[in-house]
Design a protein around this motif. Sequence first.
Motif, PDB file in Angstrom:
ATOM      1  N   ILE A   1       0.819  -1.082  -0.069  1.00  8.87           N
ATOM      2  CA  ILE A   1       0.027  -0.094   0.085  1.00  8.87           C
ATOM      3  C   ILE A   1       0.826   1.131   0.123  1.00  8.87           C
ATOM      4  O   ILE A   1       0.653   2.278  -0.537  1.00  8.87           O
TER       5      ILE A   1
ATOM      6  N   ASN B   1      -2.605   0.460   5.844  1.00  4.07           N
ATOM      7  CA  ASN B   1      -2.709  -0.932   5.196  1.00  4.07           C
ATOM      8  C   ASN B   1      -3.884  -1.349   4.913  1.00  4.07           C
ATOM      9  O   ASN B   1      -4.883  -0.838   5.326  1.00  4.07           O
ATOM     10  N   VAL B   2      -4.042  -2.463   4.027  1.00  4.87           N
ATOM     11  CA  VAL B   2      -5.318  -2.976   3.424  1.00  4.87           C
ATOM     12  C   VAL B   2      -6.453  -3.177   4.648  1.00  4.87           C
ATOM     13  O   VAL B   2      -7.422  -2.650   4.549  1.00  4.87           O
ATOM     14  N   LEU B   3      -5.722  -3.791   5.768  1.00  5.83           N
ATOM     15  CA  LEU B   3      -6.755  -3.987   6.905  1.00  5.83           C
ATOM     16  C   LEU B   3      -6.516  -2.908   7.889  1.00  5.83           C
ATOM     17  O   LEU B   3      -6.985  -3.192   9.083  1.00  5.83           O
TER      18      LEU B   3
ATOM     19  N   PHE C   1      -4.138  -9.182  -1.482  1.00  3.62           N
ATOM     20  CA  PHE C   1      -4.998  -8.311  -0.367  1.00  3.62           C
ATOM     21  C   PHE C   1      -5.817  -9.283   0.503  1.00  3.62           C
ATOM     22  O   PHE C   1      -6.973  -9.014   0.721  1.00  3.62           O
TER      23      PHE C   1
END
Lengths: 198, 338
Positions: free
Chosen positions: B29, B48-50, B308
């Motif tokens: 990211i 970050n993605v999460l 992802f």
Amino acid sequence: MRIDASALRRLRVLVHGLAVLPLLWLPWGFAAGHFSADPVPELLHYLGIWALRLLLLTLCISPLAKRFRLGPLVRLRRAVGLWCFAYASLHLLAWVLLDLQLAWGLIGEEIVKRGFITLGMAAWGVLLLLAITSTQGWQRRLGAHWQRLHNWIYPTVPVVCVHFWWSVKSGWIEPLAYLLAGLFLLLLRRDKLTRPWR
Amino acid sequence: MHIKVRKKSALKEHQVTPEGVYRQRRRIIQGLGLGLGAAAFSLPAGANVLGNLLGKNEAAASSNQMPLTFDRPEAYRPALTPTAEKVATSYNNFYEFGTDKSDPLRYAQGLKTRPWTIEIDGEVDKPQTLDVWAWLEKQRLEERIYRHRCVEAWSMVIPWLGVPLAGIIKAANPTSRAKYVAFETLYDPEQMRGQASRYIGGGIDYPYVEGLRIDEAMNPLSLLVVGMYGKTLPNQNGAPVRLVVPWKYGFKGIKSIVRITLTERQPPCTWNQLASYEYGFYANVNPNVDHPRWSQASERVIGEGGLFGSQRQPTLMFNGYEEEVASLYAGMDLRKFY
């Protein structure tokens, strides 16, 4: 109001600047928690819907240019069209890379088996051809054929709208809105579109 | 299915995203951000993605969850790593609160789950009104770690807490005419925004209804669930009581149940009524029978590695519970009865 060369340059910068924004928003969107634990389908939809919006935008340009007598606006259409192709390509890439994770057998199978994916692929194929032949060199080389090739954008509009509608699990309001917008933009050109059959 | 029994000590429960994956995502990211010249944007720390799942802006679950006491039968402790709790409680389909996966967490917190009663009626000798919270006091809950496979081709692993559905059906004494079990979710547009607006609710008809054949309902795997991850259910996961049928697609696991009716005829099911071509009454997990719009041969495991946070893996017949349930469908054409 007139558009001279310098105004066109400024407009062109504006078009590129605006068209890149949805892409620039992505890292921020992820960071700010606009995507869920399974961001793949959401990212897919996001890229796809921007491709569709830009596709519809390309069709807005000539009616606006006609209505407001701003002929030079048409010179911006290629930029918008290429951005549409860029988003459509990222949408396809996300599907191949993130959703199906390069399982080529499955990818081929899905393109053939799923009607809405077949439509999406066909539409991307058209956009690819138009993107390749969007240069002045190709315009010269193809001569009279060039316009005929680029008229393929018109049937592509309902194809993409149906692709979107077919892909949603439930609800019809949003896909219907896009389809109606697309059909309205085609209706504005009904004279041009019905010419070959007269 | 072959349930591998593992030593308790070897269980890896309540695992968060593996650190390596977490760091990898951060790099991706941040790389994306730099690559796109996003220096112009101020990325929050820990992007970050999460990030939203691991960050401070997201409650893990409803504030009113309570810890539960329960048994841990070995038979239901397969060697599977449960999905991170924050993922399982923030990524939900519960159209009564909106069609986005994040809507249930956001909009279900106001749902009043006390008091709560379930009507048990229809083809029974002893119809009853179950006071859920009083009934719960008297139950011996089991923790069962089940695979959860959504019809949308994603999956998780959830440690549910509940009791076999067979118990409360038996308690009502079904008549000889009882061939099916119908379930109904709460209908309360004032509390459920998706029921108040067709646009928000995805245009499906409410109340949400589901059903099972009685032998499916009596199968020991069918669970009436009151909790997950050691606590009572959060609202977005179907508080206070939901159904879990682990060999079927997730939409069969009806949430926030208010009525259980024994019937002679096959009861209507919400998704089946909306699009019978896509969602069958049986809805058994089956890698060989595709959904019209996508393959069911594989699934994306949510929160497992990958770029992802979802790794593709093959889907198992009956979601891996073939041994326990295949006999229910002996001689049936599962392509026809999908």
